[in-house]
Scaffold this active site. Structure first.
Site, PDB file in Angstrom:
ATOM      1  N   GLY A  46       0.836  -1.199   0.000  1.00 26.00           N
ATOM      2  CA  GLY A  46       0.000   0.000   0.000  1.00 26.00           C
ATOM      3  C   GLY A  46       0.867   1.244   0.000  1.00 26.00           C
ATOM      4  O   GLY A  46       2.007   1.216   0.470  1.00 26.00           O
ATOM      5  N   GLN A  51       2.756   9.985   1.168  1.00 26.48           N
ATOM      6  CA  GLN A  51       4.065   9.315   1.214  1.00 26.48           C
ATOM      7  C   GLN A  51       4.932   9.636  -0.007  1.00 26.48           C
ATOM      8  O   GLN A  51       6.121   9.341  -0.007  1.00 26.48           O
ATOM      9  CB  GLN A  51       3.882   7.795   1.320  1.00 26.48           C
ATOM     10  CG  GLN A  51       3.277   7.354   2.643  1.00 26.48           C
ATOM     11  CD  GLN A  51       3.167   5.855   2.707  1.00 26.48           C
ATOM     12  OE1 GLN A  51       2.239   5.263   2.175  1.00 26.48           O
ATOM     13  NE2 GLN A  51       4.158   5.213   3.327  1.00 26.48           N
ATOM     14  N   GLU A 142      -3.500   2.551   5.182  1.00 25.25           N
ATOM     15  CA  GLU A 142      -3.351   3.611   4.162  1.00 25.25           C
ATOM     16  C   GLU A 142      -4.311   4.765   4.423  1.00 25.25           C
ATOM     17  O   GLU A 142      -3.975   5.930   4.225  1.00 25.25           O
ATOM     18  CB  GLU A 142      -3.571   3.035   2.751  1.00 25.25           C
ATOM     19  CG  GLU A 142      -2.598   1.940   2.349  1.00 25.25           C
ATOM     20  CD  GLU A 142      -1.148   2.278   2.646  1.00 25.25           C
ATOM     21  OE1 GLU A 142      -0.759   3.450   2.506  1.00 25.25           O
ATOM     22  OE2 GLU A 142      -0.389   1.370   3.041  1.00 25.25           O
ATOM     23  N   HIS A 145      -2.981   7.231   6.705  1.00 29.34           N
ATOM     24  CA  HIS A 145      -2.036   8.181   6.081  1.00 29.34           C
ATOM     25  C   HIS A 145      -2.751   9.413   5.530  1.00 29.34           C
ATOM     26  O   HIS A 145      -2.251  10.524   5.682  1.00 29.34           O
ATOM     27  CB  HIS A 145      -1.268   7.524   4.929  1.00 29.34           C
ATOM     28  CG  HIS A 145      -0.094   6.703   5.358  1.00 29.34           C
ATOM     29  ND1 HIS A 145       0.953   7.219   6.080  1.00 29.34           N
ATOM     30  CD2 HIS A 145       0.212   5.399   5.149  1.00 29.34           C
ATOM     31  CE1 HIS A 145       1.860   6.266   6.298  1.00 29.34           C
ATOM     32  NE2 HIS A 145       1.430   5.147   5.747  1.00 29.34           N
TER      33      HIS A 145
END
Ligand code: CO
Length: 185
Positions: A46, A51, A142, A145
């Site tokens: 992922g 990121q 994810e 994030h």
């Protein structure tokens, strides 16, 4: 194109992102392709847009190497645009997680076993799905994030204290990942 992955300590990883107008976002398809390539190059399952330095509500997931373990038709390789998890239930489970922004670090995280999520795919089609098991875990990681949360925020204070020198090293741009990383400003 393989993109550099932003390390723990980069401010972009702490942005709580909002929905964006994906239909008018320039280069969206290229970004998605680059994120899949970057994720594959780093052996990740992922990757979230923050990121790669973009505070966008978007993440990619690819569990196709594990497809034998899932029922046919499970969405294993997919981009989630403007995702919203609106239900979490099922038994909470502990499992070790890792993160491309924290290379080499693995810690146990407790998460619910089942979610309901709404999102758009790469064609901006709307989806509303119930997902469970390992895929639900990867999606929740994810999803954190794009809300500015890292998995180390969810470990015990004791464990966090034990890894604090590693976290400090990442925040100085030090790492030993085999893929390209950077510390964002
Ligand atoms: Co991660």
């Amino acid at each position: 194109m393989i993109l550099p992955i932003y390390l723990y300590g980069s401010p972009v990883l702490r942005v709580e992102t909002e929905d964006f107008d994906a239909a008018n976002y320039p280069g969206l398809q290229q970004l998605i392709a680059d994120m899949f390539e970057t994720m594959e190059n780093a052996d990740g399952v992922g990757l979230a847009a923050p990121q790669v330095g973009l505070p966008l509500r978007l993440f990619t997931v690819d569990l196709t190497p594990l497809e034998d373990e899932f029922p046919a038709g499970t969405p294993l390789k997919r981009v989630f645009i403007n995702p919203h998890i609106y239900e979490r239930d099922g038994e909470e489970e502990k499992m070790k997680e890792g993160c491309l922004s924290l290379p080499g670090l693995n810690e146990e995280v407790l998460r619910p076993g089942r979610i309901r999520i709404r999102y758009q795919d790469e064609n901006l089609q709307e989806h509303d799905q119930e997902i469970e098991g390992y895929l639900a875990r990867v999606i929740q990681h994810e999803y954190d994030h794009v809300d500015g949360i890292m998995f180390v925020d969810r470990i015990s204070p004791l464990r966090k204290n034990l890894i604090k020198s590693k976290l400090a090293a990442f925040a100085k741009g030090k790492h030993n990942a085999a893929y390209r990383c950077k510390l964002g400003k």
